[in-house]
Scaffold this motif. Structure first.
Motif, PDB file in Angstrom:
ATOM      1  N   SER A   7       0.844  -1.182   0.000  1.00  4.13           N
ATOM      2  CA  SER A   7       0.000   0.000   0.000  1.00  4.13           C
ATOM      3  C   SER A   7       0.885   1.238   0.000  1.00  4.13           C
ATOM      4  CB  SER A   7      -0.939   0.015   1.202  1.00  4.13           C
ATOM      5  OG  SER A   7      -0.214   0.052   2.412  1.00  4.13           O
ATOM      6  N   GLY A   8       0.292   2.373  -0.318  1.00  2.59           N
ATOM      7  CA  GLY A   8       0.980   3.636  -0.194  1.00  2.59           C
ATOM      8  C   GLY A   8       1.384   4.309  -1.490  1.00  2.59           C
ATOM      9  N   GLY A   9       1.209   3.635  -2.601  1.00  2.00           N
ATOM     10  CA  GLY A   9       1.545   4.257  -3.864  1.00  2.00           C
ATOM     11  C   GLY A   9       0.572   5.360  -4.218  1.00  2.00           C
ATOM     12  N   GLY A  10       0.914   6.092  -5.250  1.00  2.00           N
ATOM     13  CA  GLY A  10       0.053   7.172  -5.683  1.00  2.00           C
ATOM     14  C   GLY A  10       0.765   8.112  -6.607  1.00  2.00           C
ATOM     15  N   LEU A  11       0.118   9.225  -6.834  1.00  3.96           N
ATOM     16  CA  LEU A  11       0.641  10.272  -7.697  1.00  3.96           C
ATOM     17  C   LEU A  11       1.098  11.431  -6.834  1.00  3.96           C
ATOM     18  CD1 LEU A  11      -1.061  11.340 -11.014  1.00  3.96           C
ATOM     19  CD2 LEU A  11       0.266  12.924  -9.637  1.00  3.96           C
ATOM     20  N   VAL A  12       2.303  11.889  -7.081  1.00  5.88           N
ATOM     21  CA  VAL A  12       2.867  12.958  -6.280  1.00  5.88           C
ATOM     22  C   VAL A  12       3.688  13.869  -7.177  1.00  5.88           C
ATOM     23  CG1 VAL A  12       4.946  11.653  -5.682  1.00  5.88           C
ATOM     24  CG2 VAL A  12       4.135  13.450  -4.142  1.00  5.88           C
ATOM     25  N   GLN A  13       3.789  15.112  -6.787  1.00  4.62           N
ATOM     26  CA  GLN A  13       4.610  16.062  -7.523  1.00  4.62           C
ATOM     27  C   GLN A  13       6.088  15.838  -7.232  1.00  4.62           C
ATOM     28  OE1 GLN A  13       3.394  20.045  -6.597  1.00  4.62           O
ATOM     29  NE2 GLN A  13       1.373  19.816  -7.513  1.00  4.62           N
ATOM     30  N   ALA A  14       6.915  16.199  -8.184  1.00 10.15           N
ATOM     31  CA  ALA A  14       8.352  16.144  -7.969  1.00 10.15           C
ATOM     32  C   ALA A  14       8.713  16.910  -6.707  1.00 10.15           C
ATOM     33  CB  ALA A  14       9.092  16.710  -9.170  1.00 10.15           C
ATOM     34  N   GLY A  15       9.599  16.322  -5.929  1.00  9.37           N
ATOM     35  CA  GLY A  15       9.981  16.899  -4.656  1.00  9.37           C
ATOM     36  C   GLY A  15       9.150  16.430  -3.486  1.00  9.37           C
ATOM     37  N   GLY A  16       8.067  15.754  -3.766  1.00 11.47           N
ATOM     38  CA  GLY A  16       7.192  15.275  -2.718  1.00 11.47           C
ATOM     39  C   GLY A  16       7.644  13.959  -2.138  1.00 11.47           C
ATOM     40  N   SER A  17       6.796  13.407  -1.281  1.00 10.25           N
ATOM     41  CA  SER A  17       7.128  12.193  -0.560  1.00 10.25           C
ATOM     42  C   SER A  17       5.984  11.201  -0.593  1.00 10.25           C
ATOM     43  CB  SER A  17       7.445  12.513   0.909  1.00 10.25           C
ATOM     44  OG  SER A  17       8.573  13.352   1.031  1.00 10.25           O
ATOM     45  N   LEU A  18       6.343   9.944  -0.504  1.00 14.52           N
ATOM     46  CA  LEU A  18       5.396   8.857  -0.329  1.00 14.52           C
ATOM     47  C   LEU A  18       6.014   7.843   0.613  1.00 14.52           C
ATOM     48  CD1 LEU A  18       4.142   8.095  -3.961  1.00 14.52           C
ATOM     49  CD2 LEU A  18       2.761   9.034  -2.103  1.00 14.52           C
ATOM     50  N   ARG A  19       5.160   7.113   1.287  1.00 17.00           N
ATOM     51  CA  ARG A  19       5.603   6.030   2.153  1.00 17.00           C
ATOM     52  C   ARG A  19       4.890   4.752   1.735  1.00 17.00           C
ATOM     53  NH1 ARG A  19       7.910   5.070   7.283  1.00 17.00           N
ATOM     54  NH2 ARG A  19       6.852   3.476   8.557  1.00 17.00           N
ATOM     55  N   LEU A  20       5.656   3.798   1.283  1.00 17.01           N
ATOM     56  CA  LEU A  20       5.120   2.508   0.900  1.00 17.01           C
ATOM     57  C   LEU A  20       5.211   1.534   2.060  1.00 17.01           C
ATOM     58  CD1 LEU A  20       6.725   2.012  -2.637  1.00 17.01           C
ATOM     59  CD2 LEU A  20       4.661   3.298  -2.007  1.00 17.01           C
ATOM     60  N   SER A  21       4.212   0.691   2.164  1.00 15.21           N
ATOM     61  CA  SER A  21       4.196  -0.351   3.169  1.00 15.21           C
ATOM     62  C   SER A  21       3.947  -1.687   2.502  1.00 15.21           C
ATOM     63  CB  SER A  21       3.094  -0.104   4.206  1.00 15.21           C
ATOM     64  OG  SER A  21       3.294   1.105   4.896  1.00 15.21           O
ATOM     65  N   CYS A  22       4.473  -2.721   3.100  1.00 14.17           N
ATOM     66  CA  CYS A  22       4.275  -4.073   2.591  1.00 14.17           C
ATOM     67  C   CYS A  22       4.227  -5.015   3.775  1.00 14.17           C
ATOM     68  CB  CYS A  22       5.405  -4.447   1.638  1.00 14.17           C
ATOM     69  SG  CYS A  22       5.385  -6.161   1.086  1.00 14.17           S
ATOM     70  N   ALA A  23       3.092  -5.634   3.977  1.00 10.22           N
ATOM     71  CA  ALA A  23       2.892  -6.519   5.106  1.00 10.22           C
ATOM     72  C   ALA A  23       2.802  -7.962   4.635  1.00 10.22           C
ATOM     73  CB  ALA A  23       1.624  -6.136   5.859  1.00 10.22           C
ATOM     74  N   ALA A  24       3.613  -8.794   5.223  1.00 12.70           N
ATOM     75  CA  ALA A  24       3.589 -10.219   4.934  1.00 12.70           C
ATOM     76  C   ALA A  24       2.734 -10.943   5.959  1.00 12.70           C
ATOM     77  CB  ALA A  24       5.001 -10.789   4.942  1.00 12.70           C
ATOM     78  N   SER A  25       1.990 -11.896   5.499  1.00  7.53           N
ATOM     79  CA  SER A  25       1.166 -12.689   6.399  1.00  7.53           C
ATOM     80  C   SER A  25       1.121 -14.127   5.912  1.00  7.53           C
ATOM     81  CB  SER A  25      -0.248 -12.121   6.499  1.00  7.53           C
ATOM     82  OG  SER A  25      -0.894 -12.133   5.239  1.00  7.53           O
ATOM     83  N   GLY A  26       0.737 -14.999   6.809  1.00  7.48           N
ATOM     84  CA  GLY A  26       0.635 -16.401   6.468  1.00  7.48           C
ATOM     85  C   GLY A  26       1.477 -17.269   7.373  1.00  7.48           C
ATOM     86  N   SER A  27       1.809 -18.425   6.876  1.00  4.83           N
ATOM     87  CA  SER A  27       2.524 -19.419   7.670  1.00  4.83           C
ATOM     88  C   SER A  27       4.024 -19.137   7.677  1.00  4.83           C
ATOM     89  CB  SER A  27       2.224 -20.815   7.139  1.00  4.83           C
ATOM     90  OG  SER A  27       2.528 -20.906   5.746  1.00  4.83           O
ATOM     91  N   ILE A  28       4.393 -18.078   8.369  1.00  2.00           N
ATOM     92  CA  ILE A  28       5.756 -17.570   8.367  1.00  2.00           C
ATOM     93  C   ILE A  28       6.473 -17.964   9.645  1.00  2.00           C
ATOM     94  CG2 ILE A  28       7.189 -15.504   8.352  1.00  2.00           C
ATOM     95  CD1 ILE A  28       4.863 -14.159   6.761  1.00  2.00           C
ATOM     96  N   LEU A  29       7.607 -18.580   9.478  1.00  4.77           N
ATOM     97  CA  LEU A  29       8.475 -18.858  10.605  1.00  4.77           C
ATOM     98  C   LEU A  29       9.417 -17.689  10.870  1.00  4.77           C
ATOM     99  CD1 LEU A  29       9.386 -20.923  12.753  1.00  4.77           C
ATOM    100  CD2 LEU A  29      11.019 -21.792  11.070  1.00  4.77           C
ATOM    101  N   SER A  30      10.010 -17.166   9.812  1.00  5.91           N
ATOM    102  CA  SER A  30      10.914 -16.033   9.923  1.00  5.91           C
ATOM    103  C   SER A  30      11.086 -15.421   8.547  1.00  5.91           C
ATOM    104  CB  SER A  30      12.274 -16.449  10.500  1.00  5.91           C
ATOM    105  OG  SER A  30      12.919 -17.376   9.649  1.00  5.91           O
ATOM    106  N   ILE A  31      11.607 -14.204   8.528  1.00  7.29           N
ATOM    107  CA  ILE A  31      11.880 -13.514   7.288  1.00  7.29           C
ATOM    108  C   ILE A  31      13.316 -13.026   7.317  1.00  7.29           C
ATOM    109  CG2 ILE A  31      11.256 -11.622   5.757  1.00  7.29           C
ATOM    110  CD1 ILE A  31       8.453 -11.693   6.896  1.00  7.29           C
ATOM    111  N   ASN A  32      14.030 -13.347   6.266  1.00  8.21           N
ATOM    112  CA  ASN A  32      15.400 -12.868   6.134  1.00  8.21           C
ATOM    113  C   ASN A  32      15.379 -11.480   5.485  1.00  8.21           C
ATOM    114  OD1 ASN A  32      16.613 -15.314   7.226  1.00  8.21           O
ATOM    115  ND2 ASN A  32      15.914 -16.290   5.338  1.00  8.21           N
ATOM    116  N   ASP A  33      15.935 -11.340   4.303  1.00  8.86           N
ATOM    117  CA  ASP A  33      15.915 -10.037   3.651  1.00  8.86           C
ATOM    118  C   ASP A  33      14.503  -9.642   3.243  1.00  8.86           C
ATOM    119  OD1 ASP A  33      19.003 -10.511   1.728  1.00  8.86           O
ATOM    120  OD2 ASP A  33      18.658 -10.195   3.871  1.00  8.86           O
TER     121      ASP A  33
END
Length: 120
Positions: A7-33
């Motif tokens: 989530s977090g994408g969109g349209l922004v003017q040059a010089g602006g900011s955005l914050r992207l997020s990515c949430a993992a879910s499911g049968s996860i034991l651990s996450i490396n990179d």
């Protein structure tokens, strides 16, 4: 079953900011990179930023000093804070995670992609 939802994408003017997020879910034991790639029209998918499980980071030269990757291990979430955006940053951004499943299977999972468009 592992899913990465961006989530977090969109349209922004040059010089602006955005914050992207990515949430993992499911049968996860651990996450490396975890990290982010982007792909612009007609171009190859490129690594933007990577963060290891112990929070070491690596950035593409084109985004150094402008983007910051971070993660919240308790939430299995990776973020990309994008500042001073340039039209050249326009692309679809894909998160990834190197996941160890509860089954001990290890593989990369990818988000669905989120469009970032930077206008001039």
């Amino acid at each position: 079953q592992v899913q990465l939802v961006e989530s977090g994408g969109g349209l922004v003017q040059a010089g602006g900011s955005l914050r992207l997020s990515c949430a993992a879910s499911g049968s996860i034991l651990s996450i490396n990179d975890m990290g982010w790639y982007h792909q612009a029209p007609g171009k190859q998918r490129e690594l933007v930023a990577l963060i290891t499980s112990d929070e070491r980071t690596n950035y593409a030269d084109s985004v150094k000093g402008r983007f910051t990757i971070s993660r919240d291990n308790a939430k299995n979430t990776v973020y990309l804070q994008m500042n001073s955006l340039k039209p050249e940053d326009t692309a679809v951004y894909y998160c990834f995670a190197d996941v160890v499943r509860i089954s001990k299977l290890r593989r990369n999972y990818w988000g669905q992609g989120t469009q970032v468009t930077v206008s001039s």
